[in-house]
Design a protein around this motif. Structure first.
Motif, PDB file in Angstrom:
ATOM      1  N   HIS A 175       0.835  -1.182   0.000  1.00  0.00           N
ATOM      2  CA  HIS A 175       0.000   0.000   0.000  1.00  0.00           C
ATOM      3  C   HIS A 175       0.879   1.246   0.000  1.00  0.00           C
TER       4      HIS A 175
ATOM      5  N   ARG B  46       4.386   0.686  -7.429  1.00  0.00           N
ATOM      6  CA  ARG B  46       5.083  -0.228  -8.326  1.00  0.00           C
ATOM      7  C   ARG B  46       6.523   0.230  -8.541  1.00  0.00           C
TER       8      ARG B  46
ATOM      9  N   SER C 184     -19.378   1.615  -4.564  1.00  0.00           N
ATOM     10  CA  SER C 184     -18.581   1.183  -5.714  1.00  0.00           C
ATOM     11  C   SER C 184     -18.320   2.357  -6.650  1.00  0.00           C
TER      12      SER C 184
ATOM     13  N   VAL D  16      -0.868  -0.737  -5.347  1.00  0.00           N
ATOM     14  CA  VAL D  16      -2.110   0.025  -5.447  1.00  0.00           C
ATOM     15  C   VAL D  16      -1.983   1.257  -6.335  1.00  0.00           C
ATOM     16  N   SER D  17      -0.773   1.521  -6.827  1.00  0.00           N
ATOM     17  CA  SER D  17      -0.573   2.670  -7.700  1.00  0.00           C
ATOM     18  C   SER D  17       0.738   2.492  -8.463  1.00  0.00           C
TER      19      SER D  17
ATOM     20  N   TYR E  94       3.164 -13.154  -7.527  1.00  0.00           N
ATOM     21  CA  TYR E  94       2.947 -11.770  -7.922  1.00  0.00           C
ATOM     22  C   TYR E  94       2.787 -10.907  -6.689  1.00  0.00           C
TER      23      TYR E  94
ATOM     24  N   VAL F 251       0.890  -7.247  -5.619  1.00  0.00           N
ATOM     25  CA  VAL F 251      -0.090  -6.267  -6.080  1.00  0.00           C
ATOM     26  C   VAL F 251       0.258  -4.915  -5.468  1.00  0.00           C
TER      27      VAL F 251
ATOM     28  N   GLN G 284       1.884  -6.343 -10.223  1.00  0.00           N
ATOM     29  CA  GLN G 284       0.674  -5.959 -10.938  1.00  0.00           C
ATOM     30  C   GLN G 284       0.014  -4.824 -10.166  1.00  0.00           C
ATOM     31  N   ILE G 285      -0.689  -3.957 -10.893  1.00  0.00           N
ATOM     32  CA  ILE G 285      -1.350  -2.831 -10.247  1.00  0.00           C
ATOM     33  C   ILE G 285      -2.865  -3.065 -10.224  1.00  0.00           C
ATOM     34  N   ILE G 286      -3.413  -2.977  -9.033  1.00  0.00           N
ATOM     35  CA  ILE G 286      -4.860  -2.897  -8.858  1.00  0.00           C
ATOM     36  C   ILE G 286      -5.073  -1.592  -8.105  1.00  0.00           C
ATOM     37  N   ARG G 287      -5.568  -0.616  -8.809  1.00  0.00           N
ATOM     38  CA  ARG G 287      -5.679   0.727  -8.243  1.00  0.00           C
ATOM     39  C   ARG G 287      -6.569   0.738  -7.000  1.00  0.00           C
ATOM     40  N   ASN G 288      -6.065   1.412  -5.990  1.00  0.00           N
ATOM     41  CA  ASN G 288      -6.779   1.560  -4.727  1.00  0.00           C
ATOM     42  C   ASN G 288      -6.854   3.052  -4.458  1.00  0.00           C
TER      43      ASN G 288
END
Length: 176
Positions: free
Chosen positions: A1, A34, A161, A29-30, A25, A27, A48-52
């Motif tokens: 994070h 990364r 959401s 968040v931005s 992997y 993850v 890998q990026i999963i945007r938070n």
């Protein structure tokens, strides 16, 4: 994070790098996170990026447009919050958008609400939006809010959401 712990204890980067070998992997968040992994030697292919978070809109939404954005948000709220939001559709919306957790400072916002001038509170709604991620935190905050003046103007609308929609429909964003 985030890598704030590396600023306080730089040696931890060695542990972070070693732990990456245990995972297929990682993850982030931005893009910024990364890049931090890259700086400590983690291969870009393994991150890998999963945007938070919420990407801000390109433009500010004028007050007149905010009112039109509010009604669609009511459908996702529970009945009591929906009724209060509908009654306060023309009020100044003060939004606290974050998961409900003791470290997020929602209790500070409730305390500030109680110290704000009565005429200001009568014109505003304090709206908390976000999931409860610490057991009992919602009840703790509700009890705290109930003890404040104009407690009926402090609302919890639940997780969303579409956080950007809440930001666009609100007049003020508050983070504690």
């Amino acid at each position: 994070h985030s890598f704030i712990h590396l600023k306080q204890r730089p040696f931890i980067r060695h542990y972070d790098r070693c732990f990456q070998y245990l995972a297929r992997y990682t993850v982030a968040v931005s893009e910024q996170v990364r890049q931090e992994y890259s700086r400590i030697g983690v291969s870009a292919q393994r991150v890998q990026i999963i945007r938070n978070g919420v990407e801000c809109a390109d433009r500010m939404v004028p007050a007149a447009e905010k009112r039109a954005l509010r009604s669609p948000l009511l459908a996702d709220c529970d009945e009591s919050a929906r009724a209060a939001l509908k009654a306060g559709i023309a009020s100044t919306w003060v939004l606290a958008l974050a998961r409900l957790h003791p470290r997020k400072g929602q209790d500070h916002l409730i305390t500030l609400w109680g110290k704000a001038p009565a005429e200001w509170r009568k014109r505003c709604l304090l709206i908390f939006a976000g999931p409860e991620t610490s057991d009992g935190e919602l009840n703790r905050l509700r009890n705290m809010a109930a003890a404040q003046p104009d407690a009926d103007r402090i609302l919890y609308v639940g997780a969303s959401s579409s956080p950007l929609s809440w930001l666009q429909a609100s007049d003020v964003f508050a983070s504690a």
